[in-house]
Design an enzyme around this catalytic site. Structure first.
Site, PDB file in Angstrom:
ATOM      1  N   SER A 279      -6.967  89.268  87.484  1.00  0.00           N
ATOM      2  CA  SER A 279      -7.293  88.111  88.321  1.00  0.00           C
ATOM      3  C   SER A 279      -8.655  88.329  88.955  1.00  0.00           C
ATOM      4  O   SER A 279      -9.093  89.469  89.141  1.00  0.00           O
ATOM      5  CB  SER A 279      -6.237  87.946  89.419  1.00  0.00           C
ATOM      6  OG  SER A 279      -6.664  87.014  90.402  1.00  0.00           O
TER       7      SER A 279
ATOM      8  N   TYR B  89      -1.993  91.448  96.214  1.00  0.00           N
ATOM      9  CA  TYR B  89      -2.109  91.126  94.787  1.00  0.00           C
ATOM     10  C   TYR B  89      -3.446  91.620  94.230  1.00  0.00           C
ATOM     11  O   TYR B  89      -3.503  92.193  93.135  1.00  0.00           O
ATOM     12  CB  TYR B  89      -1.977  89.619  94.586  1.00  0.00           C
ATOM     13  CG  TYR B  89      -1.966  89.179  93.141  1.00  0.00           C
ATOM     14  CD1 TYR B  89      -0.884  89.464  92.322  1.00  0.00           C
ATOM     15  CD2 TYR B  89      -3.037  88.470  92.616  1.00  0.00           C
ATOM     16  CE1 TYR B  89      -0.871  89.057  90.993  1.00  0.00           C
ATOM     17  CE2 TYR B  89      -3.036  88.042  91.294  1.00  0.00           C
ATOM     18  CZ  TYR B  89      -1.951  88.334  90.478  1.00  0.00           C
ATOM     19  OH  TYR B  89      -1.952  87.922  89.165  1.00  0.00           O
TER      20      TYR B  89
END
Length: 239
Positions: free
Chosen positions: A146, A159
């Site tokens: 990501s 995350y």
């Protein structure tokens, strides 16, 4: 091998294959001729993807498991090794988003679960399948990442930290393998994609404005079947 089935005779394992990018990637690999081992926690959803692959003329095997259960990965590797000699493609897609919160507010228990799935389980998969990857003539590991793994964003620390760790983990393995094996590692950042995780992170976003998972799946397939594979060692795709 043919142009229509460029992955004929190859074996792929895709984690998080029950939906989203994982499911789309599994289907793309299956359509390209690979036998795909599908893993996720939900057997019913895996069976649906398996059926789609079969309907498209491909073949697949489902392996429902919880990657946070350390012993399950070893059992999976043992079962796969008992049937096949080599693993050609390992797609590390499974991950959890967790709760978006400030760093001081991160829940310790949830953070531990997140890191277990997003990082520890990924290392365990690589370790468990290392012998089969080394036995392949052209092995690839594709890890989904990501933007927040490289670019800090408020409230995305948990995350983002897990994806940063995953990137380094996979890239280091690639550096270790590049001169002693045919294993190559790749990092794919799909960007904004129409998935359940994206909807959870951005509930007010119109999903119709986002690209579908199949677009990312095609990029992964194109990377795998590239005509000059040695030129893609350590390749990074940004979506």
């Amino acid at each position: 091998m043919s142009d229509s089935l460029p992955l004929s005779g190859k074996l792929a394992l895709v984690t998080g294959a029950s939906r989203g990018i994982g499911a789309a990637t599994a289907l793309a690999l299956g359509k390209a001729g690979a036998h795909v081992v599908l893993t996720a926690r939900t057997s019913g959803a895996l069976e649906e993807i398996e059926e789609q692959i079969h309907q498209a003329g491909g073949s697949a095997t489902i392996a429902p498991l919880d990657l946070t259960d350390g012993e399950s990965i070893g059992r999976l590797a043992g079962a796969v090794a008992g049937r096949w000699q080599a693993l050609d493609y390992l797609v590390l897609n499974a991950a959890m988003l967790g709760t978006l919160s400030s760093v001081p507010a991160i829940d310790a228990k949830e953070f531990a679960r997140l890191m277990t799935l997003n990082v520890t389980a990924q290392q365990a998969l690589i370790a468990a399948f290392d012998p089969m990857l080394r036995s392949s003539q052209d092995a690839r590991i594709v890890a989904l990442t990501s933007t927040v793994g490289q670019t800090p964003r408020a409230y995305w620390a948990a995350y983002g930290a897990s994806k940063a760790a995953l990137e380094i983990l996979v890239q280091c393995y690639g550096e270790e393998m590049k001169n002693i094996s045919n294993i190559r590692t790749h990092i794919v950042n799909p960007g904004a994609t129409r998935t359940a995780m994206r909807a959870k992170a951005f509930p007010g976003e119109d999903p119709a404005t986002l690209k579908g998972p199949e677009v990312v799946a095609k990029a992964i397939l194109d990377l795998i079947v590239a005509d000059t594979p040695t030129g893609y060692s350590g390749a990074r795709i940004e979506g």
